[in-house]
Design a protein around this motif. Structure first.
Motif, short mmCIF file in Angstrom:
data_model
loop_
_atom_site.label_atom_id
_atom_site.label_comp_id
_atom_site.label_asym_id
_atom_site.label_seq_id
_atom_site.Cartn_x
_atom_site.Cartn_y
_atom_site.Cartn_z
N LEU A 1 3.99 0.22 8.62
CA LEU A 1 3.01 -0.50 9.42
C LEU A 1 2.93 0.05 10.84
O LEU A 1 1.93 -0.13 11.53
CB LEU A 1 3.37 -1.99 9.47
CG LEU A 1 3.61 -2.68 8.11
CD1 LEU A 1 3.86 -4.16 8.31
CD2 LEU A 1 2.42 -2.44 7.19
N ILE A 2 4.00 0.69 11.30
CA ILE A 2 4.04 1.45 12.54
C ILE A 2 4.68 2.78 12.20
O ILE A 2 5.59 2.84 11.35
CB ILE A 2 4.87 0.74 13.62
CG1 ILE A 2 4.32 -0.67 13.90
CG2 ILE A 2 4.91 1.54 14.91
CD1 ILE A 2 5.19 -1.49 14.82
N ASP A 3 4.23 3.86 12.81
CA ASP A 3 4.81 5.17 12.52
C ASP A 3 6.33 5.13 12.64
O ASP A 3 6.87 4.80 13.71
CB ASP A 3 4.25 6.22 13.47
CG ASP A 3 2.81 6.60 13.15
OD1 ASP A 3 2.34 6.22 12.06
OD2 ASP A 3 2.16 7.26 13.99
N GLY A 4 7.00 5.44 11.53
CA GLY A 4 8.46 5.48 11.54
C GLY A 4 9.13 4.17 11.19
O GLY A 4 10.36 4.13 11.09
N TYR A 5 8.36 3.10 10.99
CA TYR A 5 8.95 1.79 10.70
C TYR A 5 8.25 1.16 9.50
O TYR A 5 7.02 1.00 9.49
CB TYR A 5 8.84 0.85 11.91
CG TYR A 5 9.79 1.21 13.02
CD1 TYR A 5 11.10 0.75 13.04
CD2 TYR A 5 9.35 2.02 14.07
CE1 TYR A 5 11.97 1.09 14.07
CE2 TYR A 5 10.21 2.37 15.10
CZ TYR A 5 11.52 1.90 15.09
OH TYR A 5 12.37 2.24 16.11
N THR A 6 9.06 0.80 8.51
CA THR A 6 8.54 0.13 7.32
C THR A 6 8.60 -1.38 7.52
O THR A 6 9.59 -1.92 8.02
CB THR A 6 9.37 0.52 6.07
OG1 THR A 6 9.25 1.93 5.87
CG2 THR A 6 8.85 -0.20 4.83
N GLY A 7 7.52 -2.04 7.13
CA GLY A 7 7.46 -3.49 7.26
C GLY A 7 6.93 -4.13 5.99
O GLY A 7 6.46 -3.45 5.08
#
Length: 651
Positions: free
Chosen positions: A520-526
């Motif tokens: 959902l954000i570059d480098g972060y899975t949500g």
């Protein structure tokens, strides 16, 4: 007397509708008398202001004006006119008007990909914004107060991440990372400009970045800023990107700051100016209202498509404004008498207006002003004196207009013959011009609650009729033939376990289970749920998810029930069709499947492949639809015979 079921149902519906309308009208009411409810405090405050400013005459004392621009959306992919005309605004318009302050209320850059769906901060767009302001030299002539909008927060992990270009390329970002206060003392006035940054942290990619969020830390900061503003200024102008209807305050320690209450309880609050809603694509050009606490909320149309900006003034403590399209001259604002719609009893010294000696008008043009004339009957005209440009004044006799609403007409002309005509309603006895209902709904309701109610309603519509029909042993009754046929089809469909349970269980899953898992954000899975988003070990209560789910229910799931019912009829009663006839009969499903695939494709562009593959809301629903359609068209013969017998039963 025996009442029919239809009559009882109608009475219940009307009762529920009346309760709903009563609650709605109470929420959007603008006629709450703030002055009476706070009589002692209001009288003391307005008396103090009246004594401080004295009589309204033809001098330029106790007068300041400022500009607002919102939703600029500087983009390197589309509409280069936004950049060139913004440069013209800074180079020319601001310098002609010479405001004390310019408020830039968010969405300074577009931050959308070339496909118009993906979203991420684009450094080049921020460089354009920075260079235009710097090269124009506008900050040498005025104070530029900018603040972030949701587009300026797309795909930003933290305030300190290098992708947060607002810190380095805006005017205020290097000094103020979030909400801040700017005090102005000028020409006998002290005004606090209090900026509200409601951008959530972290900043998700679109579309789940529509609602502003005030966390516990920001609520405490706003309380402190409000207290400081009250102690140092007589008037407070609040500004931010999100309307109050689109800001969610998170509860902490069993408490939360209600932003409308916070602004309303502040002595001297006059207006909250914002953007974000783009005047609903120009459909609601005057999105203004007055809250129960007696202050104005004024959404400004966007620069992006409509090239709008706002001129506002505080004249002897009385707040006035006008919204104007770029490069439309002359620009005219009547500051005395004030427009009757925007009167703020208890917050401004309105007692000065009936005692004033002069009508006061601000008039600007890109060339020299030729004349400003006024009339009360639109027939006989009086020329205003312009000794204190841009202030034009004219003697008047206010006692002739003591009661009721009246109209003041203004014609302003410049040396090139350009002319602006203004019709200005005013009153001296407190008579008001009502606010339009659509802007009141847009600004005074809680957008999150509306999205949630819509989602819940559509969820009930998706499940409840199917459950009720399944419980019925005989075909449903209905007077009209068409409606009776549709109900009978859905009733038969509800009797098929392999169809009924997947539809109902999927609907029940939507408010409970995850909708997608992805970056959902570059480098972060949500993980996206109906009730919020989990990412980076934190919970973001983003209510726009309900609206996103409502689109799925309204345009996919509910129509899909009717499509399956239509397919069931084909399976039971039209088995000997030719191939082209079967294709025609399948067109409704093909159309619906195309919509689903398109929505899934958009989701892939927005959040990437992982979210696309692990996406029960969009991607998996496509597979479920295909499976149920296939099961409907391939029902076993014994089940078909059973359904045929049911269909032959009388209602």
């Amino acid at each position: 007397m025996i009442f029919s079921k239809a009559a009882i149902s109608l009475v219940c519906v009307l009762l529920l509708l009346s309760v709903f309308m009563a609650n709605l009208l109470n929420i959007i009411a603008t006629d709450h008398n703030f002055y009476v409810e706070n009589l002692s405090q209001s009288e003391n405050f307005t008396r103090y202001l009246g004594e401080k400013y004295g009589k309204i005459t033809d001098t330029s004392d106790h007068l300041i004006w400022f500009l607002q621009i919102s939703d600029i959306h500087i983009s390197i992919f589309r509409d280069s006119g936004r950049i060139s005309q913004f440069q013209q605004f800074c180079d020319s318009t601001v310098k002609k008007i010479k405001p004390l302050i310019v408020l830039a209320t968010g969405d300074l850059t577009d931050a959308k990909a070339k496909d118009n769906l993906g979203s991420s901060q684009v450094k080049t767009e921020w460089i354009y914004y920075h260079n235009i302001i710097k090269e124009s030299g506008v900050t040498e002539h005025t104070t530029w107060l900018d603040i972030r909008g949701n587009h300026d927060n797309f795909n930003i992990r933290t305030l300190n991440s290098q992708e947060n270009y607002f810190r380095n390329y805006s005017v205020q970002g290097g000094t103020h990372s979030k909400s801040y206060l700017h005090i102005v003392e000028h020409n006998g006035l002290s005004v606090a400009f209090l900026g509200i940054d409601a951008c959530p942290e972290p900043g998700l990619r679109r579309p789940f970045n529509f609602i502003g969020i005030l966390d516990a830390e920001e609520q405490i900061a706003l309380q402190k800023l409000k207290n400081e503003a009250e102690s140092k200024a007589d008037h407070i102008v609040w500004f931010g990107h999100y309307p109050t209807s689109c800001i969610l305050s998170i509860e902490h320690d069993s408490e939360k700051v209600n932003l409308r209450q916070l602004m309303g309880n502040a002595k001297g609050s006059q207006a909250y100016v914002c953007g974000h809603l783009h005047s609903m694509g120009g459909m609601v050009p005057r999105m203004y209202t007055k809250h129960k606490k007696g202050y104005l909320e004024l959404e400004l149309g966007d620069w992006k498509d409509n090239r709008m900006y706002r001129l506002a003034a505080i004249d002897h403590g009385i707040f006035s404004f006008v919204d104007q399209k770029h490069n439309t001259w002359p620009l005219v604002l009547v500051t005395n008498p004030k427009h009757a719609r925007y009167l703020l009893p208890g917050r401004e010294p309105l007692q000065l207006v009936p005692e004033s000696s002069h009508i006061r008008i601000l008039a600007f043009s890109d060339v020299k002003m030729e004349s400003v004339k006024i009339s009360f009957d639109n027939i006989s005209w009086m020329k205003c004196k312009g000794t204190n440009e841009p202030l034009y004044t004219c003697l008047w006799l206010p006692h002739l207009f003591k009661t009721g609403l009246h109209k003041l007409y203004v014609i302003a002309s410049d040396e090139l013959g350009k002319e602006t005509f203004v019709e200005h309603q005013f009153s001296l006895d407190g008579s008001l011009v009502p606010f339009e209902i659509t802007p009141r709904i847009m600004l005074m309701l809680d957008a999150g609650a509306v999205f949630q109610a819509l989602f819940g309603t559509l969820l009930i519509i998706n499940v409840l009729p199917l459950v009720i029909l399944r419980l019925q042993k005989r075909p449903p009754k209905y007077r009209r033939k068409c409606g009776r046929q549709i109900l009978r089809r859905i009733w038969l469909l509800s009797k098929i376990d392999r169809i009924f349970y997947p539809i109902v269980l999927y609907a029940i899953y939507l408010p409970l289970g995850p909708w997608a898992i992805g970056e959902l954000i570059d480098g972060y899975t949500g993980v996206i749920f109906a009730w919020g988003i989990l990412i980076k070990g934190s919970y973001i209560p983003e209510p726009f998810t309900y609206m996103y789910g409502s689109v799925q229910l309204m345009f996919v799931q509910i129509p899909f029930i009717f499509v399956l019912a239509y397919c069931l009829e084909t399976r039971l009663f039209a088995q000997n069709l030719r191939s082209y006839q079967r294709l025609v009969k399948s067109l409704p499903f093909i159309l619906l499947l195309s919509i689903q695939i398109l929505l899934a494709y958009f989701f892939w562009l927005e959040y990437g492949t992982v979210a696309f593959l692990f996406g029960p809301l969009r991607t998996w629903s496509v597979l479920l639809s295909m499976l149920l359609w296939y099961k409907t068209l391939t029902l076993p013969p014994e089940l078909c015979r059973y359904l045929t017998r049911l269909n032959e039963m009388p209602s």
